[in-house]
Design an enzyme around this catalytic site. Structure first.
Site, PDB file in Angstrom:
ATOM      1  N   LYS A   1     -23.810 -24.151 -13.833  1.00  0.00           N
ATOM      2  CA  LYS A   1     -24.098 -23.374 -12.625  1.00  0.00           C
ATOM      3  C   LYS A   1     -23.043 -22.281 -12.473  1.00  0.00           C
ATOM      4  CE  LYS A   1     -23.601 -25.438  -8.580  1.00  0.00           C
ATOM      5  NZ  LYS A   1     -23.903 -26.294  -7.412  1.00  0.00           N
TER       6      LYS A   1
ATOM      7  N   LEU B   1      -4.243 -36.051  -9.583  1.00  0.00           N
ATOM      8  CA  LEU B   1      -3.188 -35.406 -10.354  1.00  0.00           C
ATOM      9  C   LEU B   1      -3.311 -33.903 -10.119  1.00  0.00           C
ATOM     10  CD1 LEU B   1      -0.924 -35.121 -12.439  1.00  0.00           C
ATOM     11  CD2 LEU B   1      -2.652 -35.285 -14.237  1.00  0.00           C
TER      12      LEU B   1
ATOM     13  N   HIS C   1     -18.542 -19.156 -21.617  1.00  0.00           N
ATOM     14  CA  HIS C   1     -17.497 -19.975 -20.994  1.00  0.00           C
ATOM     15  C   HIS C   1     -17.975 -21.406 -20.717  1.00  0.00           C
ATOM     16  CE1 HIS C   1     -15.396 -16.310 -20.726  1.00  0.00           C
ATOM     17  NE2 HIS C   1     -15.783 -15.918 -19.535  1.00  0.00           N
TER      18      HIS C   1
END
Length: 510
Positions: free
Chosen positions: A352, A418, A269
């Site tokens: 991390k 945003l 990931h």
């Protein structure tokens, strides 16, 4: 108004017509069969079937051309499978019931031909009922299974369940991570499956690549002029890519202990996100051009040094009866990667990830260098940062220094924000699995991992993983609910990260 029509109308207010033409609802001559292998398992129940349901509900899977088959060893009926997944689909009872009627269950073994021949017979009957010409139908096999059975299952699919001829149809295979445990096992797995299917038929899914804010990375970087001159070693001090969970393994201890946090989160990931943050602009948005640039980044990563790694294991992890008493498996890791190329030389990329920490979030934090000639004497307040919050509360915000309102010339940290819940009220953000399954149906491999990409990723982490597996590196113990080992914060400071004190980003309320 149908839900699919509603989705298109909602999109048209945000995106231009060319996007809609390129990404319109799939419609091809042959019928579509989606086969979920491992249909009785948790992944299928909690992720795969709900994603298919939401695609159906939004009009992307047409009931007159699609049928869904569940396959597993468990001996249950069609209705029993439907009852198992019903609670995960939503509250619109009528829509749920219609969707569930598209599902048929077939029980069989993963290593013998009998079950797969029966599965092929059921699929073929569906194709005949839809008047599909032989070879024009589309078959999508989703392997919601342990990697240990991938080679056997793929061999059975190849032998028993392929389209009989090529008449515009296709057979595609979706493979879930983990793709091996190290370079050798990953290469063996790739070789086994590569003998059976072409690379264009294989979709190695990493669900982080389907997240809305991850998919926004290329647009942010290459469609906005003001990022272009800033996105390099002259302006950026360091980049953090962070994954945190505030709970432990909770029932998955035995499975997790086989892999650890690096294999589970960082090597796939977070490394995929690093590629999108660091890659050069591709020639175009064609999937192969994008994946070429990602591979170049991975091939430029220097070998990991032991001093650039901090491992942790939370207190109580080994109390789980499924975890060995002497387990050396890390539940936390901070790893500093360094990219040896012109753009990123000298910029540490800090990956991390950890469990049982003080918060749950996933984010990208790009920290810029200090302003030269600080006439306001405000460096102690913190550096400029561009933060992309992937989950929860999806947002992008730029942390910057501004004048404190009032009569005095004093400065304070604030943000340009945003936040998606505020800016895009009422616009549903698709789940990652919805987007990636739809990409598979369309044959778009942009957000899937290519074989050479997988190999390059394992080349980076395999030496470190072997040192951990051999007991040469030990995890530090940390308290559940903490930030992790204190040594991790020391490594961050050593890598050049300057923590901001006194400023906390708070997601805006509606």
């Amino acid at each position: 108004m149908g839900s699919g029509q509603w989705m298109v109308e909602k999109r048209s207010g945000l995106e231009n017509d060319s996007f809609l033409k390129e990404h319109e609802t799939p419609s091809e001559s042959g019928c579509l069969s989606i086969i979920v292998l491992g249909a009785s398992g948790d992944l299928a129940k909690k992720k795969t079937f709900p994603a298919l349901y939401h695609l159906y509900r939004q009009g992307f899977l047409h009931p007159d051309e699609v049928h869904i088959f569940g396959y597993a060893r468990t001996r249950i009926s069609d209705d029993e499978l439907r009852d198992r997944i019903r609670g995960y689909l939503g509250k619109e009872a009528e829509v749920v019931s219609k969707f569930l009627q598209l599902i048929k269950y077939v029980s069989g073994s993963y290593d013998t031909e009998d079950g797969f021949q029966l599965l092929d017979k059921e699929i073929s009957q569906h194709e005949v009922s839809k008047n599909s010409a032989e070879g024009s139908s589309r078959r999508l096999f989703y392997l919601a299974l342990p990697p240990s059975v991938y080679p056997t299952v793929c061999r059975m699919i190849r032998k028993c369940c392929m389209n009989k001829s090529d008449n515009g149809g296709w057979t595609r295979i979706v493979i879930e991570k983990p793709f091996g445990k190290d370079l050798e096992s990953a290469e063996n797995l790739s070789a086994h499956i590569g003998e059976l299917f072409e690379e264009a038929q294989l979709f190695r899914i990493d669900h982080y690549l389907g997240k809305e804010l991850v998919q926004n990375l290329l647009v942010l970087r290459f469609a906005n002029r003001f990022f272009l001159p800033l996105w390099n070693r002259d302006n950026i001090s360091n980049v953090q890519i962070v994954f945190r969970e505030n709970f432990g393994t909770e029932g998955r201890g035995g499975y997790f202990d086989e892999y650890g946090i690096i294999r589970d989160i960082i090597q796939n990931h977070l490394l995929q996100i690093l590629c999108l943050v660091a890659m050069e602009k591709p020639v175009s948005l064609k999937p192969e051009y994008i994946r070429d640039e990602k591979v170049k980044v991975l091939q430029s990563v220097l070998p990991i040094r032991d001093e650039d790694v901090v491992l942790g294991q939370y207190e109580g992890y080994r109390d789980d009866p499924t975890v060995p008493d002497q387990s050396n498996t890390p539940t936390f890791a901070t790893v500093v990667l360094r990219i040896h190329n012109e753009r990123w030389e000298g910029v540490p990329f800090i990956l991390k990830a950890g469990k049982a920490l003080n918060s749950s979030k996933a984010e990208i934090r790009v920290q810029f260098k200090d302003v030269p000639g600080d006439i306001f004497k405000c460096q102690k307040q913190g550096r400029n940062e561009f933060v992309i919050r992937l989950q929860p509360s999806e947002a992008m915000y730029m942390k910057l220094t501004v004048k404190q309102p009032g009569l005095e010339m004093s400065t304070v940290q604030s943000e340009l924000d945003l936040s998606y819940m505020q800016r895009y009220q009422g616009v549903p953000i698709p789940e990652a699995y919805e987007r990636l399954i739809l990409d598979t149906i369309r044959g778009d491999q942009q957000h899937f991992v290519r074989r050479d990409e997988l190999k390059a990723a394992w080349e980076i982490f395999t030496p470190l993983l072997h040192r951990i597996d051999n007991g040469e590196m030990k995890p530090k113990e940390y308290q559940p609910g903490s930030r992790g080992p204190v040594e991790a914060d020391e490594l961050l400071a050593k890598a050049g990260y300057v923590q901001t004190h006194g400023y906390i980003w708070i997601p805006p309320t509606l």
